[in-house]
Motif scaffolding. Sequence first.
Motif, PDB file in Angstrom:
ATOM      1  N   ARG A 193       0.832  -1.200   0.000  1.00 13.79           N
ATOM      2  CA  ARG A 193       0.000   0.000   0.000  1.00 13.79           C
ATOM      3  C   ARG A 193       0.867   1.250   0.000  1.00 13.79           C
ATOM      4  O   ARG A 193       0.602   2.214  -0.721  1.00 13.79           O
ATOM      5  N   CYS A 194       1.909   1.226   0.799  1.00 12.78           N
ATOM      6  CA  CYS A 194       2.832   2.357   0.840  1.00 12.78           C
ATOM      7  C   CYS A 194       3.567   2.502  -0.486  1.00 12.78           C
ATOM      8  O   CYS A 194       3.633   3.599  -1.062  1.00 12.78           O
ATOM      9  N   ILE A 195       4.116   1.409  -0.993  1.00 10.14           N
ATOM     10  CA  ILE A 195       4.905   1.460  -2.220  1.00 10.14           C
ATOM     11  C   ILE A 195       4.078   2.003  -3.383  1.00 10.14           C
ATOM     12  O   ILE A 195       4.542   2.858  -4.150  1.00 10.14           O
ATOM     13  N   LEU A 196       2.851   1.529  -3.494  1.00  4.46           N
ATOM     14  CA  LEU A 196       2.011   1.943  -4.613  1.00  4.46           C
ATOM     15  C   LEU A 196       1.524   3.380  -4.477  1.00  4.46           C
ATOM     16  O   LEU A 196       0.943   3.935  -5.410  1.00  4.46           O
ATOM     17  N   GLY A 197       1.780   3.971  -3.327  1.00  3.86           N
ATOM     18  CA  GLY A 197       1.494   5.391  -3.180  1.00  3.86           C
ATOM     19  C   GLY A 197       2.546   6.267  -3.835  1.00  3.86           C
ATOM     20  O   GLY A 197       2.342   7.476  -4.013  1.00  3.86           O
ATOM     21  N   TYR A 198       3.658   5.652  -4.211  1.00  2.63           N
ATOM     22  CA  TYR A 198       4.776   6.417  -4.780  1.00  2.63           C
ATOM     23  C   TYR A 198       5.205   5.917  -6.150  1.00  2.63           C
ATOM     24  O   TYR A 198       5.967   6.593  -6.842  1.00  2.63           O
ATOM     25  N   THR A 199       4.759   4.730  -6.541  1.00  2.00           N
ATOM     26  CA  THR A 199       5.015   4.236  -7.892  1.00  2.00           C
ATOM     27  C   THR A 199       3.809   3.436  -8.346  1.00  2.00           C
ATOM     28  O   THR A 199       3.216   2.690  -7.558  1.00  2.00           O
ATOM     29  N   HIS A 200       3.429   3.599  -9.602  1.00  2.00           N
ATOM     30  CA  HIS A 200       2.267   2.887 -10.130  1.00  2.00           C
ATOM     31  C   HIS A 200       2.683   1.711 -11.015  1.00  2.00           C
ATOM     32  O   HIS A 200       1.827   1.065 -11.621  1.00  2.00           O
ATOM     33  N   ASN A 201       3.961   1.448 -11.044  1.00  2.00           N
ATOM     34  CA  ASN A 201       4.475   0.327 -11.817  1.00  2.00           C
ATOM     35  C   ASN A 201       4.460  -0.923 -10.922  1.00  2.00           C
ATOM     36  O   ASN A 201       5.235  -1.022  -9.960  1.00  2.00           O
ATOM     37  N   ILE A 202       3.563  -1.859 -11.217  1.00  2.00           N
ATOM     38  CA  ILE A 202       3.392  -3.042 -10.366  1.00  2.00           C
ATOM     39  C   ILE A 202       4.661  -3.878 -10.301  1.00  2.00           C
ATOM     40  O   ILE A 202       5.035  -4.396  -9.240  1.00  2.00           O
ATOM     41  N   SER A 203       5.347  -4.005 -11.412  1.00  2.00           N
ATOM     42  CA  SER A 203       6.581  -4.782 -11.428  1.00  2.00           C
ATOM     43  C   SER A 203       7.630  -4.146 -10.520  1.00  2.00           C
ATOM     44  O   SER A 203       8.295  -4.844  -9.733  1.00  2.00           O
ATOM     45  N   ASP A 204       7.777  -2.830 -10.605  1.00  2.00           N
ATOM     46  CA  ASP A 204       8.715  -2.134  -9.734  1.00  2.00           C
ATOM     47  C   ASP A 204       8.297  -2.267  -8.268  1.00  2.00           C
ATOM     48  O   ASP A 204       9.146  -2.450  -7.386  1.00  2.00           O
ATOM     49  N   ALA A 205       6.997  -2.180  -8.023  1.00  2.00           N
ATOM     50  CA  ALA A 205       6.499  -2.269  -6.649  1.00  2.00           C
ATOM     51  C   ALA A 205       6.824  -3.624  -6.029  1.00  2.00           C
ATOM     52  O   ALA A 205       7.271  -3.716  -4.880  1.00  2.00           O
ATOM     53  N   ASN A 206       6.602  -4.687  -6.790  1.00  2.00           N
ATOM     54  CA  ASN A 206       6.918  -6.032  -6.288  1.00  2.00           C
ATOM     55  C   ASN A 206       8.415  -6.188  -6.047  1.00  2.00           C
ATOM     56  O   ASN A 206       8.835  -6.817  -5.063  1.00  2.00           O
ATOM     57  N   TYR A 207       9.202  -5.611  -6.935  1.00  2.00           N
ATOM     58  CA  TYR A 207      10.659  -5.689  -6.800  1.00  2.00           C
ATOM     59  C   TYR A 207      11.123  -4.968  -5.538  1.00  2.00           C
ATOM     60  O   TYR A 207      11.937  -5.493  -4.764  1.00  2.00           O
ATOM     61  N   ILE A 208      10.593  -3.775  -5.303  1.00  2.00           N
ATOM     62  CA  ILE A 208      10.970  -3.000  -4.115  1.00  2.00           C
ATOM     63  C   ILE A 208      10.513  -3.716  -2.844  1.00  2.00           C
ATOM     64  O   ILE A 208      11.243  -3.768  -1.842  1.00  2.00           O
ATOM     65  N   ALA A 209       9.319  -4.276  -2.883  1.00  2.00           N
ATOM     66  CA  ALA A 209       8.821  -5.005  -1.705  1.00  2.00           C
ATOM     67  C   ALA A 209       9.761  -6.148  -1.345  1.00  2.00           C
ATOM     68  O   ALA A 209      10.064  -6.376  -0.165  1.00  2.00           O
ATOM     69  N   SER A 265      13.959  -8.039   3.018  1.00  2.00           N
ATOM     70  CA  SER A 265      15.412  -8.198   2.985  1.00  2.00           C
ATOM     71  C   SER A 265      15.994  -8.476   4.368  1.00  2.00           C
ATOM     72  O   SER A 265      15.373  -8.152   5.391  1.00  2.00           O
ATOM     73  N   PRO A 266      17.190  -9.040   4.421  1.00  2.00           N
ATOM     74  CA  PRO A 266      17.883  -9.214   5.710  1.00  2.00           C
ATOM     75  C   PRO A 266      18.134  -7.876   6.408  1.00  2.00           C
ATOM     76  O   PRO A 266      18.143  -7.815   7.639  1.00  2.00           O
ATOM     77  N   GLU A 267      18.316  -6.829   5.622  1.00  2.00           N
ATOM     78  CA  GLU A 267      18.576  -5.509   6.210  1.00  2.00           C
ATOM     79  C   GLU A 267      17.369  -5.006   6.994  1.00  2.00           C
ATOM     80  O   GLU A 267      17.522  -4.316   8.013  1.00  2.00           O
ATOM     81  N   TRP A 268      16.159  -5.346   6.536  1.00  2.00           N
ATOM     82  CA  TRP A 268      14.958  -4.919   7.266  1.00  2.00           C
ATOM     83  C   TRP A 268      14.937  -5.536   8.665  1.00  2.00           C
ATOM     84  O   TRP A 268      14.574  -4.884   9.646  1.00  2.00           O
ATOM     85  N   ASP A 324      20.495   4.955   6.894  1.00  2.00           N
ATOM     86  CA  ASP A 324      21.389   5.449   5.832  1.00  2.00           C
ATOM     87  C   ASP A 324      22.198   4.311   5.218  1.00  2.00           C
ATOM     88  O   ASP A 324      22.354   4.227   3.994  1.00  2.00           O
ATOM     89  N   LYS A 325      22.711   3.434   6.069  1.00  2.00           N
ATOM     90  CA  LYS A 325      23.489   2.300   5.587  1.00  2.00           C
ATOM     91  C   LYS A 325      22.597   1.307   4.842  1.00  2.00           C
ATOM     92  O   LYS A 325      22.989   0.749   3.809  1.00  2.00           O
ATOM     93  N   ALA A 326      21.395   1.081   5.376  1.00  2.00           N
ATOM     94  CA  ALA A 326      20.473   0.169   4.710  1.00  2.00           C
ATOM     95  C   ALA A 326      20.118   0.671   3.315  1.00  2.00           C
ATOM     96  O   ALA A 326      20.094  -0.100   2.348  1.00  2.00           O
ATOM     97  N   LEU A 327      19.870   1.968   3.193  1.00  2.00           N
ATOM     98  CA  LEU A 327      19.548   2.544   1.887  1.00  2.00           C
ATOM     99  C   LEU A 327      20.723   2.405   0.917  1.00  2.00           C
ATOM    100  O   LEU A 327      20.534   2.148  -0.278  1.00  2.00           O
ATOM    101  N   GLU A 328      21.917   2.552   1.452  1.00  2.00           N
ATOM    102  CA  GLU A 328      23.110   2.385   0.621  1.00  2.00           C
ATOM    103  C   GLU A 328      23.186   0.957   0.082  1.00  2.00           C
ATOM    104  O   GLU A 328      23.501   0.735  -1.099  1.00  2.00           O
ATOM    105  N   ILE A 329      22.882  -0.014   0.937  1.00  2.00           N
ATOM    106  CA  ILE A 329      22.925  -1.415   0.527  1.00  2.00           C
ATOM    107  C   ILE A 329      21.818  -1.709  -0.489  1.00  2.00           C
ATOM    108  O   ILE A 329      22.056  -2.341  -1.532  1.00  2.00           O
ATOM    109  N   TRP A 330      20.602  -1.259  -0.187  1.00  2.00           N
ATOM    110  CA  TRP A 330      19.474  -1.529  -1.081  1.00  2.00           C
ATOM    111  C   TRP A 330      19.703  -0.939  -2.469  1.00  2.00           C
ATOM    112  O   TRP A 330      19.508  -1.611  -3.474  1.00  2.00           O
ATOM    113  N   THR A 331      20.097   0.323  -2.520  1.00  2.00           N
ATOM    114  CA  THR A 331      20.257   0.970  -3.830  1.00  2.00           C
ATOM    115  C   THR A 331      21.422   0.382  -4.616  1.00  2.00           C
ATOM    116  O   THR A 331      21.405   0.387  -5.844  1.00  2.00           O
TER     117      THR A 331
END
Length: 216
Positions: free
Chosen positions: A20-36, A42-45, A56-63
């Motif tokens: 629900r959060c992800i789709l509030g910022y992107t309408h691409n379902i494939s991208d949304a599933n990938y980000i989820a 992820s282990p970082e979560w 900050d470190k988690a974002l660095e790893i994810w991106t």
Amino acid sequence: MINNFIFDLGNVLVDYNPMRCILGYTHNISDANYIASEVFASPEWVELDRGTLEYDKALEIWTSRMPERLWQDVHTIVGNFHKHLPEKKEMTEIVKRLKNAGKKVYILSNVSERFPLIVEGLEVMDIIDGYVASYQEKTVKPYPEIYSIILSRFSLSPEESIFIDDNADNVLTAKKFGMAGYVFDGDAGKLEETFAKLGFFGDADKNNINQEIKNV
């Protein structure tokens, strides 16, 4: 007799729905599933919840694992996720009924350092008797340490306590400590009915309580 009620937070007292959060910022379902998958599963979560990793470190790893075109979306989604966890009002009403019956209510949650932002404004936080947040303890459910912490911190007897969580493994660990357990499936009405039948609101058939509690 059960006097202490320990609730999970996400998917129990608040609605945890990353998509629900992800789709509030992107309408691409494939991208949304990938980000989820790459962020919220992820282990970082888990390490954020454990308090052993900073955002900050988690974002660095994810991106570093993602196409550059998604970087801004990921930063925005992660930065605003705490705003997309609405309180489950029907669960808050159950907590109120328990408190009115003289019960103690606590929260035991796997949650990151954004816990204060997540719970800001939640009515249930004004009702409960205490909480244990994993990021502060450097351990998470279902590891036994965090269960020991909440029992000892609030001087709770396991035999007088019940743990409510949407994760069966988390409930299993609670049962190993001698607590009763309830795997919450999202149906607040069924939970309320079960609690009423067991006499937790002070209005049950007392002859059924001892037998029924074995099945929780």
